[in-house]
Design a protein around this motif. Sequence first.
Motif, mmCIF file in Angstrom:
data_model
loop_
_atom_site.group_PDB
_atom_site.id
_atom_site.type_symbol
_atom_site.label_atom_id
_atom_site.label_comp_id
_atom_site.label_asym_id
_atom_site.label_seq_id
_atom_site.Cartn_x
_atom_site.Cartn_y
_atom_site.Cartn_z
ATOM 1 N N ALA A 1 -6.446 -2.639 13.421
ATOM 2 C CA ALA A 1 -6.294 -3.782 12.518
ATOM 3 C C ALA A 1 -6.001 -3.311 11.093
ATOM 4 C CB ALA A 1 -7.540 -4.647 12.552
ATOM 5 N N GLY A 2 -6.728 -2.286 10.656
ATOM 6 C CA GLY A 2 -6.501 -1.768 9.306
ATOM 7 C C GLY A 2 -5.114 -1.203 9.129
ATOM 8 N N LEU A 3 -4.637 -0.436 10.115
ATOM 9 C CA LEU A 3 -3.288 0.124 10.037
ATOM 10 C C LEU A 3 -2.250 -0.988 10.033
ATOM 11 C CD1 LEU A 3 -1.475 2.652 10.053
ATOM 12 C CD2 LEU A 3 -1.492 2.520 12.549
ATOM 13 N N ALA A 4 -2.451 -2.002 10.868
ATOM 14 C CA ALA A 4 -1.500 -3.108 10.940
ATOM 15 C C ALA A 4 -1.405 -3.835 9.606
ATOM 16 C CB ALA A 4 -1.897 -4.077 12.048
ATOM 17 N N VAL A 5 -2.550 -4.140 8.995
ATOM 18 C CA VAL A 5 -2.553 -4.857 7.724
ATOM 19 C C VAL A 5 -1.936 -3.998 6.621
ATOM 20 C CG1 VAL A 5 -4.021 -5.869 5.945
ATOM 21 C CG2 VAL A 5 -4.518 -6.305 8.358
ATOM 22 N N GLY A 6 -2.324 -2.730 6.549
ATOM 23 C CA GLY A 6 -1.813 -1.855 5.502
ATOM 24 C C GLY A 6 -0.317 -1.625 5.601
ATOM 25 N N LEU A 7 0.157 -1.299 6.810
ATOM 26 C CA LEU A 7 1.594 -1.077 6.994
ATOM 27 C C LEU A 7 2.389 -2.351 6.726
ATOM 28 C CD1 LEU A 7 1.960 1.177 10.176
ATOM 29 C CD2 LEU A 7 2.594 1.747 7.825
ATOM 30 N N THR A 8 1.873 -3.467 7.203
ATOM 31 C CA THR A 8 2.589 -4.734 6.997
ATOM 32 C C THR A 8 2.731 -5.033 5.513
ATOM 33 O OG1 THR A 8 1.796 -5.632 9.101
ATOM 34 C CG2 THR A 8 2.555 -7.206 7.456
ATOM 35 N N GLY A 9 1.676 -4.806 4.743
ATOM 36 C CA GLY A 9 1.750 -5.052 3.310
ATOM 37 C C GLY A 9 2.809 -4.197 2.631
ATOM 38 N N ILE A 10 2.819 -2.910 2.935
ATOM 39 C CA ILE A 10 3.783 -2.008 2.295
ATOM 40 C C ILE A 10 5.205 -2.320 2.739
ATOM 41 C CG2 ILE A 10 4.535 0.396 2.169
ATOM 42 C CD1 ILE A 10 1.594 1.190 2.204
ATOM 43 N N PRO B 1 4.638 -11.140 -9.002
ATOM 44 C CA PRO B 1 3.235 -10.982 -8.583
ATOM 45 C C PRO B 1 3.079 -10.885 -7.069
ATOM 46 C CG PRO B 1 3.421 -12.676 -10.281
ATOM 47 C CD PRO B 1 4.823 -12.328 -9.879
ATOM 48 N N VAL B 2 3.930 -11.615 -6.343
ATOM 49 C CA VAL B 2 3.825 -11.576 -4.877
ATOM 50 C C VAL B 2 4.134 -10.180 -4.356
ATOM 51 C CG1 VAL B 2 4.758 -12.476 -2.723
ATOM 52 C CG2 VAL B 2 4.384 -14.022 -4.653
ATOM 53 N N THR B 3 5.262 -9.602 -4.796
ATOM 54 C CA THR B 3 5.647 -8.273 -4.334
ATOM 55 C C THR B 3 4.602 -7.236 -4.710
ATOM 56 O OG1 THR B 3 7.994 -8.829 -4.529
ATOM 57 C CG2 THR B 3 7.420 -6.499 -4.441
ATOM 58 N N LEU B 4 4.211 -7.229 -5.971
ATOM 59 C CA LEU B 4 3.245 -6.240 -6.437
ATOM 60 C C LEU B 4 1.885 -6.434 -5.781
ATOM 61 C CD1 LEU B 4 4.124 -6.150 -10.256
ATOM 62 C CD2 LEU B 4 4.815 -4.541 -8.470
ATOM 63 N N GLY B 5 1.500 -7.691 -5.563
ATOM 64 C CA GLY B 5 0.217 -7.963 -4.926
ATOM 65 C C GLY B 5 0.183 -7.502 -3.480
ATOM 66 N N VAL B 6 1.245 -7.819 -2.744
ATOM 67 C CA VAL B 6 1.316 -7.415 -1.337
ATOM 68 C C VAL B 6 1.354 -5.891 -1.227
ATOM 69 C CG1 VAL B 6 2.779 -7.453 0.717
ATOM 70 C CG2 VAL B 6 2.381 -9.560 -0.556
ATOM 71 N N LEU B 7 2.136 -5.235 -2.099
ATOM 72 C CA LEU B 7 2.223 -3.774 -2.078
ATOM 73 C C LEU B 7 0.863 -3.149 -2.396
ATOM 74 C CD1 LEU B 7 3.900 -1.187 -1.906
ATOM 75 C CD2 LEU B 7 4.450 -1.467 -4.327
ATOM 76 N N ALA B 8 0.209 -3.638 -3.447
ATOM 77 C CA ALA B 8 -1.099 -3.089 -3.828
ATOM 78 C C ALA B 8 -2.125 -3.290 -2.722
ATOM 79 C CB ALA B 8 -1.575 -3.738 -5.123
ATOM 80 N N ALA B 9 -2.119 -4.475 -2.108
ATOM 81 C CA ALA B 9 -3.061 -4.745 -1.025
ATOM 82 C C ALA B 9 -2.825 -3.800 0.149
ATOM 83 C CB ALA B 9 -2.927 -6.200 -0.570
ATOM 84 N N GLY B 10 -1.556 -3.563 0.475
ATOM 85 C CA GLY B 10 -1.240 -2.652 1.574
ATOM 86 C C GLY B 10 -1.721 -1.241 1.294
ATOM 87 N N VAL B 11 -1.504 -0.772 0.071
ATOM 88 C CA VAL B 11 -1.932 0.583 -0.292
ATOM 89 C C VAL B 11 -3.452 0.704 -0.239
ATOM 90 C CG1 VAL B 11 -2.026 2.269 -2.160
ATOM 91 C CG2 VAL B 11 0.113 1.062 -1.683
ATOM 92 N N VAL B 12 -4.163 -0.278 -0.807
ATOM 93 C CA VAL B 12 -5.633 -0.251 -0.813
ATOM 94 C C VAL B 12 -6.167 -0.248 0.617
ATOM 95 C CG1 VAL B 12 -7.707 -1.570 -1.407
ATOM 96 C CG2 VAL B 12 -5.880 -1.294 -3.094
ATOM 97 N N VAL B 13 -5.611 -1.104 1.465
ATOM 98 C CA VAL B 13 -6.081 -1.174 2.854
ATOM 99 C C VAL B 13 -5.834 0.151 3.566
ATOM 100 C CG1 VAL B 13 -5.678 -2.252 5.095
ATOM 101 C CG2 VAL B 13 -5.872 -3.676 3.059
ATOM 102 N N LEU B 14 -4.678 0.783 3.342
ATOM 103 C CA LEU B 14 -4.392 2.058 4.002
ATOM 104 C C LEU B 14 -5.326 3.163 3.516
ATOM 105 C CD1 LEU B 14 -0.519 2.409 4.435
ATOM 106 C CD2 LEU B 14 -2.265 1.969 6.159
ATOM 107 N N VAL B 15 -5.681 3.147 2.225
ATOM 108 C CA VAL B 15 -6.626 4.139 1.708
ATOM 109 C C VAL B 15 -7.990 3.961 2.379
ATOM 110 C CG1 VAL B 15 -7.914 4.897 -0.318
ATOM 111 C CG2 VAL B 15 -5.453 4.477 -0.494
ATOM 112 N N LEU B 16 -8.460 2.726 2.441
ATOM 113 C CA LEU B 16 -9.730 2.445 3.102
ATOM 114 C C LEU B 16 -9.652 2.785 4.589
ATOM 115 C CD1 LEU B 16 -10.638 -0.973 1.407
ATOM 116 C CD2 LEU B 16 -11.597 1.293 0.902
ATOM 117 N N TRP B 17 -8.514 2.489 5.184
ATOM 118 C CA TRP B 17 -8.310 2.827 6.596
ATOM 119 C C TRP B 17 -8.415 4.332 6.812
ATOM 120 C CZ3 TRP B 17 -4.113 5.746 8.463
ATOM 121 C CH2 TRP B 17 -3.998 5.823 9.854
#
Length: 523
Positions: A243-252, A267-283
């Motif tokens: 789930a974490g990989l799916a969310v992170g990759l999808t965001g990026i 804001p949408v692009t930057l927000g989605v990109l930042a969320a994807g990066v954060v999720v992948l780091v936590l993943w």
Amino acid sequence: MTRFDDRTDTGAIRAAGAGAAAAADGAPGATGGAWLTDAERARLQQPVNSRAVVFALAFTGLVAAFMMTLLTPLVPSLPGILGVTPEDSQWAVTVTLLAASVATPITGRLGDLYGKRRIMLIVLGLVVLGSLVALFANSLLLLIVGRALQGVGIGVIPLGISILRDVLHRDRLGGAIALVSATLGVGGAVGLPLAAVISQYLDWHFLFIVSGLLAVIALALVWRLIPVSTLRSEGRFDFLGAAGLAVGLTGILLAVSKGGTWGWGSPVTLGVLAAGVVVLVLWGVFELRTESPLVDLRIAGRRTVLLTNLASVMVGFAFFASTVALPQLLEAPVGTGVGLGQTMLVASLCLMPSGLVMWAMSPVAARLIRARGARVSLLLGLAIIAVAYVGGLFFMTEIWHMILVATVVGLGVGFAYSSMPTLIMAAVPATETASSNGLNSVMRSLGSTVASAVLGVVLSASLISSNGVTTPSAGGFQITFIISAAAAVVGVVLTVFIPRHHRAYQRASLPDADDLAGERSAA
């Protein structure tokens, strides 16, 4: 050295069968075997036709690659067909890439845990289902669902490469890997003009009749010709990691692929990109701490694996760049002073030699890998790609120029694609082959996505108009060639630092000649 019959690797399959039987009886060191049915145990005693295995996996790879380009010729017509905006219609293409990128490492890990053949059959079943959904789709939502299911199919290629390692004798492995790897380019190169013909002369739903029939044939071939997987990892599937990989990759990937539409600074692009990066780091932190991770980052961090994956990003970028720039050059009107005025069908045919040369050169790449090593093949492939794009700076005014550039790029990609699975599998344990190959496929997809976004911005920023027709300028195309050549050069640098020698895992999925000889004597 043990010699084998031209058609069967009986030693290898008997070794596999003996190992599976031992596992089923609870033998020490077994990889597990309670999962084998009586029918599967009986099947393991039958000889494997290695040529049939390679044919089945190569055909399956062609079908999966065809799914990725299936809708490309129809994209300009989708807004009118479905009654949606051009921006919304792009989701039918974007979702395929997202599904492929997210599903590939997940199906690879499932294959390592529960059997590669079993997961391949499930994946092909999803492709058939996706074709049926898309066949009856008269709305964008249904088409997106169908295309997402079809995108999952690209996972059969790394699964197939891993099956080759488990089944074939090592003397045949290099050529088989090169052939199956080449299907990534061949499927698209052959499928694109086929899809263009269908889109131009038949109802667009017929595309999904063809894709469904091809997927059914592939499923039947895998069911009949591929042996049961006996080499499996221990542990449980990491649902939270998936789930974490799916969310992170999808965001990026969403931020990269839709940034041009949403606005790169929005804001949408930057927000989605930042969320994807954060999720992948936590993943990544979670994966390092879990007992049975989806992706073993300690293995992925080995120098050979890491640098090969980074080089794969460059190969994916450089290969996809040719599918972004060359068709636009070929199809732009002659009156603009830039284009060559060809139809989409002709443009597709001009790109076909790129995929065909990948297929034709796979035996040559295999011999090079056997003689000089996979690292040399990857270096050569990236160097050829760089030369192709440098040549494109000076040869872009005739149709044959585009054919030449596309063909030389395909030649380089053929050498590169053939080498990367070999480099990966030589540096990972046998029980991690499918998931490691799946991660490598994600890296190639990431490169392709970045190429689409970056080169799209470059070409959009250099538009010219003539007689009411807008097209990228000659300078814009030249910049794309320079960027693509630079990506290949970066890949060369990364490959130079791949170790010539590395510590190999003792537990290989393919027994050596002495092991096989012992199995044949025991039999």
